[in-house]
Design a protein around this motif. Structure first.
Motif, PDB file in Angstrom:
ATOM      1  N   VAL A  94       1.089  -1.328   0.068  1.00 22.66           N
ATOM      2  CA  VAL A  94      -0.186  -0.239   0.384  1.00 22.66           C
ATOM      3  C   VAL A  94       0.827   0.986  -0.178  1.00 22.66           C
ATOM      4  O   VAL A  94       1.503   0.892   0.986  1.00 22.66           O
ATOM      5  N   TRP A  95       0.841   2.528  -1.105  1.00 25.63           N
ATOM      6  CA  TRP A  95       1.354   3.447  -1.351  1.00 25.63           C
ATOM      7  C   TRP A  95       0.433   4.244  -1.443  1.00 25.63           C
ATOM      8  O   TRP A  95       0.030   4.146  -2.272  1.00 25.63           O
ATOM      9  N   GLN A  96       0.404   5.841  -0.365  1.00 26.98           N
ATOM     10  CA  GLN A  96       0.046   6.785  -0.798  1.00 26.98           C
ATOM     11  C   GLN A  96      -1.602   6.285  -0.985  1.00 26.98           C
ATOM     12  O   GLN A  96      -2.650   7.005  -1.995  1.00 26.98           O
ATOM     13  N   ASN A  97      -2.093   5.712  -0.467  1.00 27.43           N
ATOM     14  CA  ASN A  97      -3.663   5.053  -0.157  1.00 27.43           C
ATOM     15  C   ASN A  97      -4.105   4.364  -1.155  1.00 27.43           C
ATOM     16  O   ASN A  97      -5.686   4.124  -1.523  1.00 27.43           O
ATOM     17  N   THR A  98      -2.993   3.364  -1.828  1.00 27.47           N
ATOM     18  CA  THR A  98      -3.475   2.996  -3.163  1.00 27.47           C
ATOM     19  C   THR A  98      -2.583   1.250  -2.824  1.00 27.47           C
ATOM     20  O   THR A  98      -1.651   1.389  -2.987  1.00 27.47           O
ATOM     21  N   LEU A  99      -3.876   0.513  -2.862  1.00 25.72           N
ATOM     22  CA  LEU A  99      -2.571  -0.260  -3.459  1.00 25.72           C
ATOM     23  C   LEU A  99      -1.874  -1.052  -4.840  1.00 25.72           C
ATOM     24  O   LEU A  99      -2.360  -1.117  -5.917  1.00 25.72           O
ATOM     25  N   TYR A 100      -0.739  -1.352  -4.574  1.00 22.55           N
ATOM     26  CA  TYR A 100      -0.434  -1.698  -5.464  1.00 22.55           C
ATOM     27  C   TYR A 100       0.454  -3.795  -5.510  1.00 22.55           C
ATOM     28  O   TYR A 100       0.743  -4.091  -4.700  1.00 22.55           O
ATOM     29  N   LEU A 101       0.412  -4.092  -6.782  1.00 20.61           N
ATOM     30  CA  LEU A 101       0.206  -5.725  -6.867  1.00 20.61           C
ATOM     31  C   LEU A 101       1.679  -5.491  -8.135  1.00 20.61           C
ATOM     32  O   LEU A 101       1.109  -5.529  -9.010  1.00 20.61           O
ATOM     33  N   LEU A 102       2.223  -6.022  -7.554  1.00 18.43           N
ATOM     34  CA  LEU A 102       3.677  -6.269  -8.660  1.00 18.43           C
ATOM     35  C   LEU A 102       3.318  -7.774  -8.859  1.00 18.43           C
ATOM     36  O   LEU A 102       3.840  -9.057  -8.214  1.00 18.43           O
ATOM     37  N   GLY A 103       3.814  -7.972 -10.060  1.00 17.34           N
ATOM     38  CA  GLY A 103       4.639  -9.372 -10.590  1.00 17.34           C
ATOM     39  C   GLY A 103       2.957 -10.311 -10.456  1.00 17.34           C
ATOM     40  O   GLY A 103       2.035 -10.222 -10.631  1.00 17.34           O
TER      41      GLY A 103
END
Length: 298
Positions: A94-103
């Motif tokens: 979670v970065w800057q209130n956003t979920l990030y999904l990698l790979g």
């Protein structure tokens, strides 16, 4: 639920919940059905978000559902199928209130994903970039800092982004970076954002594929991912590969992990110790085996 805390034998495997890292509650039915492995977890919205994974009974069936829990015991379905498709072993942050999904890995197509997806709610996802590096060499970890989203690469240092779309390569954790005073190449480590700095712990140095790896028992830290400092010398932590490292209640916990045999082959020795630190420099052994300090079972 992690094989670094419990025996990596066949499922079903329990989970362990703790409010202090010392006393633990055993959960016999810890995750949403179907029973799964290699799923992604992140703290989000005052609880935990669980995404995807792979069916345990089949190597060729993946999952693309999303679940939320406020306590780790009860889970509610967020989405039965997100538009990323089946995905396992992906990095979620979670970065800057956003979920990030990698790979991640598509069990059905048998391919590794190279891009990053973003979501504000865990249900609706947008592909931010199809590949975070032109010369894709594999991703190891994804960590959110105050100013950057940082991706640790398997063999080529790390990259960082201030917007999730444009990426800058950093030579730390490479032979080139080591000659400039940065950390040497490192495998099977964990990284977290703690007290306004990236902290890297555990794992191994592998200077030559034909030689036995050197355990990484020191601690390195960086405020921006570019300039690194060894904040604790070798011997600070025990030899551990692929430990669990989490930040909880303004402390950093170093849990479990494994030790390889001298041949580098099976059997592996899995550890259950819990180490804790208030500053990432000085560490204390909190529990030798948290599963033996169970207070109740659910």
């Amino acid at each position: 639920r992690s094989s670094t805390l419990i025996s990596p034998e066949a499922p079903p495997l329990p989970a362990w919940v703790s409010s202090d890292g010392y006393k633990w509650i055993k959960i016999d039915d810890p995750i949403p059905r179907p029973e799964r492995d290699s799923y992604s977890l992140a703290s989000f919205g005052g609880g935990m978000l669980l995404l995807g994974g792979a069916y345990l009974e089949s190597l060729y069936r993946g999952l693309s559902d999303v679940w939320f829990s406020g306590d780790g015991f009860e889970w509610n379905l967020v989405s039965n199928q997100i538009n990323t498709g089946p995905i396992s072993s992906a990095r979620l942050s979670v970065w800057q209130n956003t979920l990030y999904l990698l790979g991640g890995f598509d069990q059905e197509k048998r391919i590794w994903h190279e891009g990053i997806w973003a979501s504000l709610d865990g249900e609706n996802w947008i592909l931010e970039t199809s590949s975070v590096e032109d010369n894709f060499s594999g991703y190891y970890d994804l960590v959110a800092t105050d100013n950057y989203l940082v991706v640790f690469l398997l063999t080529n240092g790390l990259i960082r982004s201030a917007d999730g779309q444009n990426w800058e390569h950093i030579s730390a954790f490479t032979e080139e970076g080591e000659s400039q005073g940065n950390p040497p190449n490192r495998w099977d480590f964990q990284a977290v954002w703690f007290h306004d700095q990236l902290v890297v712990l555990g794992g191994m140095h592998h200077p030559d594929i034909f030689e036995y790896p050197i355990p990484a028992t020191d601690v390195w830290a960086s405020v921006d991912g570019a300039q690194w400092e060894q904040i604790a010398p070798r011997g600070t932590l025990p030899e551990r590969y692929d430990p669990i490292v989490i930040v909880f209640k303004d402390r950093i916990f170093f849990i479990g992990g494994y030790i390889e045999s001298e041949s580098g082959e099976e059997p592996l020795e899995w550890k259950r110790e819990v180490w804790v630190s208030d500053d990432a420099v000085t560490w204390n052994l909190l529990a030798e085996d948290p599963t033996q300090r169970e207070v109740t079972t659910r």
